[in-house]
Design an enzyme around this catalytic site. Structure first.
Site, PDB file in Angstrom:
ATOM      1  N   CYS A 148      14.368   5.964  18.017  1.00  0.00           N
ATOM      2  CA  CYS A 148      15.618   5.351  18.457  1.00  0.00           C
ATOM      3  C   CYS A 148      15.372   3.853  18.360  1.00  0.00           C
ATOM      4  O   CYS A 148      14.459   3.330  19.004  1.00  0.00           O
ATOM      5  CB  CYS A 148      15.942   5.743  19.900  1.00  0.00           C
ATOM      6  N   GLU A 200     -23.318  33.247  27.697  1.00  0.00           N
ATOM      7  CA  GLU A 200     -22.788  31.948  28.148  1.00  0.00           C
ATOM      8  C   GLU A 200     -21.507  31.557  27.416  1.00  0.00           C
ATOM      9  O   GLU A 200     -21.189  32.121  26.372  1.00  0.00           O
ATOM     10  CB  GLU A 200     -23.868  30.869  27.974  1.00  0.00           C
ATOM     11  N   ASP A 258     -15.722  24.650  23.140  1.00  0.00           N
ATOM     12  CA  ASP A 258     -15.104  24.153  21.919  1.00  0.00           C
ATOM     13  C   ASP A 258     -15.149  22.635  21.884  1.00  0.00           C
ATOM     14  O   ASP A 258     -14.194  21.956  22.247  1.00  0.00           O
ATOM     15  CB  ASP A 258     -13.654  24.659  21.857  1.00  0.00           C
ATOM     16  N   TYR A 276       0.851  -1.200   0.000  1.00  0.00           N
ATOM     17  CA  TYR A 276       0.000   0.000   0.000  1.00  0.00           C
ATOM     18  C   TYR A 276       0.885   1.249   0.000  1.00  0.00           C
ATOM     19  O   TYR A 276       0.702   2.164  -0.804  1.00  0.00           O
ATOM     20  CB  TYR A 276      -0.908  -0.020   1.229  1.00  0.00           C
ATOM     21  N   ASP A 277       1.873   1.260   0.897  1.00  0.00           N
ATOM     22  CA  ASP A 277       2.783   2.406   0.977  1.00  0.00           C
ATOM     23  C   ASP A 277       3.480   2.645  -0.355  1.00  0.00           C
ATOM     24  O   ASP A 277       3.695   3.780  -0.771  1.00  0.00           O
ATOM     25  CB  ASP A 277       3.841   2.183   2.070  1.00  0.00           C
ATOM     26  N   CYS A 333      18.144   0.892  24.695  1.00  0.00           N
ATOM     27  CA  CYS A 333      18.252   2.315  25.057  1.00  0.00           C
ATOM     28  C   CYS A 333      17.670   2.543  26.452  1.00  0.00           C
ATOM     29  O   CYS A 333      16.516   2.210  26.720  1.00  0.00           O
ATOM     30  CB  CYS A 333      17.502   3.152  24.032  1.00  0.00           C
ATOM     31  N   LYS A 386     -16.088  35.770  19.241  1.00  0.00           N
ATOM     32  CA  LYS A 386     -14.931  34.872  19.228  1.00  0.00           C
ATOM     33  C   LYS A 386     -13.777  35.484  20.010  1.00  0.00           C
ATOM     34  O   LYS A 386     -13.528  36.689  19.909  1.00  0.00           O
ATOM     35  CB  LYS A 386     -14.471  34.647  17.778  1.00  0.00           C
ATOM     36  N   CYS A 401      21.191   7.139  24.425  1.00  0.00           N
ATOM     37  CA  CYS A 401      22.074   5.973  24.310  1.00  0.00           C
ATOM     38  C   CYS A 401      23.106   6.131  23.201  1.00  0.00           C
ATOM     39  O   CYS A 401      23.997   5.296  23.066  1.00  0.00           O
ATOM     40  CB  CYS A 401      21.251   4.704  24.076  1.00  0.00           C
ATOM     41  N   TYR A 434     -27.523  23.450  25.659  1.00  0.00           N
ATOM     42  CA  TYR A 434     -27.803  24.862  25.458  1.00  0.00           C
ATOM     43  C   TYR A 434     -29.020  25.095  24.583  1.00  0.00           C
ATOM     44  O   TYR A 434     -29.256  26.189  24.117  1.00  0.00           O
ATOM     45  CB  TYR A 434     -26.590  25.598  24.886  1.00  0.00           C
ATOM     46  N   CYS A 494      20.635   9.091  19.161  1.00  0.00           N
ATOM     47  CA  CYS A 494      19.768   9.199  20.327  1.00  0.00           C
ATOM     48  C   CYS A 494      20.490   9.968  21.441  1.00  0.00           C
ATOM     49  O   CYS A 494      21.624   9.620  21.788  1.00  0.00           O
ATOM     50  CB  CYS A 494      19.395   7.801  20.828  1.00  0.00           C
ATOM     51  N   SER A 522     -25.654  27.021  12.597  1.00  0.00           N
ATOM     52  CA  SER A 522     -24.417  27.516  13.178  1.00  0.00           C
ATOM     53  C   SER A 522     -24.685  28.884  13.818  1.00  0.00           C
ATOM     54  O   SER A 522     -25.836  29.303  13.910  1.00  0.00           O
ATOM     55  CB  SER A 522     -23.393  27.605  12.054  1.00  0.00           C
ATOM     56  N   LYS A 553     -18.863  29.716  25.034  1.00  0.00           N
ATOM     57  CA  LYS A 553     -18.923  28.960  23.776  1.00  0.00           C
ATOM     58  C   LYS A 553     -17.899  27.839  23.881  1.00  0.00           C
ATOM     59  O   LYS A 553     -16.694  28.048  23.762  1.00  0.00           O
ATOM     60  CB  LYS A 553     -18.599  29.857  22.586  1.00  0.00           C
TER      61      LYS A 553
HETATM   62  S1  IVH Z   1     -26.212  27.786  20.340  1.00  0.00           S
HETATM   63  C1  IVH Z   1     -29.050  27.818  16.727  1.00  0.00           C
HETATM   64  N1  IVH Z   1     -24.671  27.885  22.459  1.00  0.00           N
HETATM   65  O1  IVH Z   1     -20.835  26.620  18.531  1.00  0.00           O
HETATM   66  C2  IVH Z   1     -28.000  28.046  17.753  1.00  0.00           C
HETATM   67  N2  IVH Z   1     -23.793  26.920  20.483  1.00  0.00           N
HETATM   68  O2  IVH Z   1     -20.217  28.095  16.092  1.00  0.00           O
HETATM   69  C3  IVH Z   1     -27.240  26.819  18.068  1.00  0.00           C
HETATM   70  N3  IVH Z   1     -21.505  26.056  20.735  1.00  0.00           N
HETATM   71  O3  IVH Z   1     -22.806  24.674  16.365  1.00  0.00           O
HETATM   72  C4  IVH Z   1     -26.012  26.998  18.807  1.00  0.00           C
HETATM   73  N4  IVH Z   1     -21.256  26.582  22.859  1.00  0.00           N
HETATM   74  O4  IVH Z   1     -21.672  23.500  18.370  1.00  0.00           O
HETATM   75  C5  IVH Z   1     -24.779  27.525  21.173  1.00  0.00           C
HETATM   76  N5  IVH Z   1     -23.432  27.990  24.431  1.00  0.00           N
HETATM   77  C6  IVH Z   1     -23.546  27.628  23.148  1.00  0.00           C
HETATM   78  C7  IVH Z   1     -22.485  26.985  22.476  1.00  0.00           C
HETATM   79  C8  IVH Z   1     -22.650  26.658  21.130  1.00  0.00           C
HETATM   80  C9  IVH Z   1     -20.700  26.023  21.798  1.00  0.00           C
HETATM   81  C10 IVH Z   1     -21.143  25.544  19.385  1.00  0.00           C
HETATM   82  C11 IVH Z   1     -22.236  24.762  18.698  1.00  0.00           C
HETATM   83  C12 IVH Z   1     -22.515  25.514  17.433  1.00  0.00           C
HETATM   84  C13 IVH Z   1     -21.224  26.259  17.227  1.00  0.00           C
HETATM   85  C14 IVH Z   1     -21.429  27.481  16.352  1.00  0.00           C
END
Ligand code: IVH
Length: 676
Positions: free
Chosen positions: A425, A113, A117, A34-35, A430, A313, A410, A224, A407, A80, A115
């Site tokens: 290594c 609230e 990640d 494969y490689d 080692c 953000k 060693c 949320y 290394c 989103s 956000k």
């Molecule tokens: S509300 C219709 N609240 O951020 C509104 N989203 O960049 C739905 N996320 O897809 C989202 N913390 O995965 C909401 N306190 C929060 C959040 C949050 C993280 C994420 C979520 C969303 C993404 C949008």
């Protein structure tokens, strides 16, 4: 056949193998072949760049090309959020919303609230029971991850008091910062790749084909959004819906506040910017939502996002400091990882004096050199990394850094194998590798030898009493009692602990051997399928692959391990030392619901003696240490519990579970409610 046809054919063939390997876990050709195909295509593309397409397999090798998750169409699309990047844009958004509602911006009410990640997840309850969980996917169609979500400990399986109808909730799946660090430490021990940040780790953990792998990761879910309650929502405000969700047992963000007016809302977002590093989860911004649900309805949505919410953000915090040196550390598998030694600098809430540089290619790409001023940040808010060098005009830089060919420990050769970006290594003798191997062998998930921590192991290697894990079992009280820091008593208790480890089940020994890709889950699957080392060692590649939960990658790794002279010799010595090398049959058929988790029991649990309770935990892949630490998964509180354990659990925020829930805990790895 012309060159373009040749490339297309190669691509198609590689894609076919990719599907077989990644989607079906059933490779159709040996790795090396494969490689070679990939290398051939890569060379063609190098000579004829016009043939290279963005989606060519040379650009995507290693990524799964298909999944085995069922598709789920979302009843309501998962949208989103629009982003703003500074206070001015945020104020403009707030004022626009107020104008749209014909309200004074000073009176509009917002919820503010974190956000988080992680990744978005939608969970559907019917008649109060969890029936389906799906990822966001493209917003309209996501992946069915129901079985995996059932293993997330703070997702309620039932909604108390809800007997009828549909309830859909949405929120974020994430790994808390500490859980992410713990997971990477475990990956490191296993010789597996570490995750770059908590988000990747959460995504990788949720999209596992085997739910028991997901169960072994400390995922959390924070809600949320309440999308639907039996067709209609009885609530008029967002914070009221969140309060209901909390009552049903969901985790909600403790930092959420209600603010009246645009200026107060902005001030609160500044608070998040200032305190983001103190939160236990990684955030990449602040979400601001209009609280009144009727107002939300009037503002509506664009095609992509609601008009009633916005994300501010927060950029990752970056600092400049001096790169003092680049050094290389050697891990258990011999992997050589370059890292930066930095002039200490405070980044994202803590002092950083070292940062990983990942591998040789990364150093070359970033071209950072000792003496440079460099920009440092924390990947995913946790792992320090060097972003780039700041080349000051007019200054002379040092020479380009070269990856050592020997290394540092060693002096043996460092080698790069095939297309891998990692360097190893390759000297099995080692000392740096030996040190990490013995530490791993004695660790809690492996043979759990009390008193044999990193410093002791280093001492034993330094005194040349131990070079291989098999040497441990020959250690005598006389050997140890003359060493610095040892007395007669401590020497005896260490020898006892080592001798006691001989009766550990085969699965724990398999973990301890540090076979690449073999962690507790695979080790248990192998041990319960073959029962004895003799049967396992004699198994063919096909027989290994046939074990449930063992894919081709693990099978090959195990097969190779047991066919190397060095490992055979080690196993012979371990057998001669009297290790059990067997999997007791009592563990057969028991689900590893507590894989890798430490459960402390205090007080009397009805129906179990102390030993029986411990055995039940161990049987399910857990450990049952005698004291509470921040790594403890939960504390089971029986009758007449130890006051010290309870107060320590409370101080550390470790969940406490009533003894009545012990059965549920053993069965599911989770519980329905914690004690206050
Ligand atoms: S509300 C219709 N609240 O951020 C509104 N989203 O960049 C739905 N996320 O897809 C989202 N913390 O995965 C909401 N306190 C929060 C959040 C949050 C993280 C994420 C979520 C969303 C993404 C949008």
């Amino acid at each position: 056949m012309n060159v373009a046809e040749h490339a297309a054919r190669l691509r198609a063939e590689i894609e076919r193998h990719n599907v077989a390997y990644f989607a079906h876990d059933a490779p159709t050709i040996p790795d090396a072949d494969y490689d070679a195909l990939v290398a051939e295509l890569r060379e063609l593309e190098r000579l004829h760049p016009e043939l290279r397409t963005e989606d060519s397999v040379t650009q995507t090798v290693g990524a799964p090309v298909a999944t085995t998750f069922r598709e789920v169409r979302h009843a309501e699309p998962m949208l989103s959020l629009d982003n703003v990047f500074d206070v001015e844009e945020l104020r403009a958004w707030g004022e626009r919303a107020a104008k749209g509602l014909e309200l004074d911006p000073a009176t509009l009410v917002f919820a503010v609230e974190p956000k988080i990640d992680g990744l978005a997840l939608s969970i559907l309850y019917v008649g109060g029971s969890l029936v389906q969980a799906a990822t966001r996917g493209d917003g309209r169609v996501g992946e069915d991850v129901t079985e995996n979500v059932r293993t997330i400990r703070n997702v309620p399986a039932e909604l108390p008091g809800v007997a009828r109808g549909r309830v859909e909730v949405r929120g974020e799946v994430f790994l808390a910062k500490q859980d992410f660090l713990d997971l990477n430490a475990r990956q490191r021990q296993l010789g597996e790749k570490e995750f770059a940040n908590p988000r990747n780790a959460a995504a990788g953990s949720l999209r596992q084909k085997d739910p028991s792998v997901t169960a072994s990761r400390a995922l959390s879910f924070l809600v949320y959004q309440l999308v639907e309650v039996d067709g209609a929502s009885p609530f008029t405000s967002y914070v009221d819906t969140i309060a209901q969700l909390a009552e049903w047992g969901f985790l909600t963000a403790a930092e959420t506040t209600v603010e009246v007016g645009v200026e107060a809302m902005i001030t609160r977002t500044d608070w998040f910017e200032e305190h983001r590093h103190e939160l236990r989860y990684q955030i990449d911004g602040v979400v601001i939502k209009i609280d009144d649900l009727a107002q939300r309805g009037r503002l509506g949505f664009t095609s992509r996002a609601p008009r009633w919410a916005i994300a501010r953000k927060l950029p990752p915090e970056e600092r400049t400091t001096r790169l003092l040196a680049i050094e290389v550390s050697i891990g258990r598998t011999g992997r050589a990882t370059p890292y930066a030694v930095l002039e200490p600098v405070v980044v994202a809430g803590s002092t950083v004096s070292m940062a990983t540089l990942h591998n040789q290619d990364q150093v070359a790409l970033k071209d950072v050199r000792p003496g440079d001023l460099v920009i440092v940040r924390k990947a995913g808010d946790v792992i320090p990394e060097v972003v780039s060098a700041v080349v000051e005009p007019g200054t002379r830089r040092g020479a380009k850094w070269k990856f050592p060919s020997k290394c540092p420990d060693c002096g043996g050769p460092l080698e790069r194998v095939g297309e891998e970006s990692d360097t190893y290594c390759v000297n099995p003798a080692c000392p740096a590798q030996q040190l990490q191997q013995v530490i791993h062998f004695a660790s809690r998930e492996a043979l759990d030898i009390e008193g044999l921590g990193e410093q002791r192991v280093a001492q034993l290697l330094g005194e040349r009493l131990v070079a291989d894990v098999a040497d441990l079992f020959a250690l005598s009280v006389e050997d140890l009692s003359s060493l610095e820091g040892f007395g007669e008593l401590s020497a005896k208790s260490l020898v006892d602990a080592i001798q006691g480890a001989k009766s550990m089940p085969l699965s724990r020994l398999l973990v301890g051997l540090g076979i690449r890709h073999v962690g507790p889950v695979a080790a248990r699957a192998l041990a319960s399928a073959f029962r004895t080392y003799g049967a396992l060692e004699g198994a063919s590649l096909e027989e290994l692959e046939a074990v449930e939960g063992v894919g081709p990658v693990i099978a090959r790794s195990v097969y190779h391990y047991f066919h190397e002279d060095e490992s055979r010799e080690r196993m012979a010595r371990l057998a001669a030392a009297g290790l059990s090398l067997e999997e007791p049959s009592s563990t057969a058929g028991v689900e590893p619901t507590l894989a890798g988790r430490a459960v402390v029991v205090t007080g009397v649990v009805e129906g179990f003696s102390r030993d029986e309770a411990e055995a039940a935990i161990v049987e399910r892949g857990g450990t049952s240490p005698g004291s509470v630490s921040k790594k403890t998964y939960c504390v089971v509180v029986g009758e007449a519990p130890g006051a010290a354990k309870v107060s320590r659990a409370r101080d550390l925020g470790v969940p406490m579970v009533a003894a009545e829930q012990f059965g549920t805990l053993l069965e599911t790895g989770s519980w329905n409610a914690t004690l206050a």
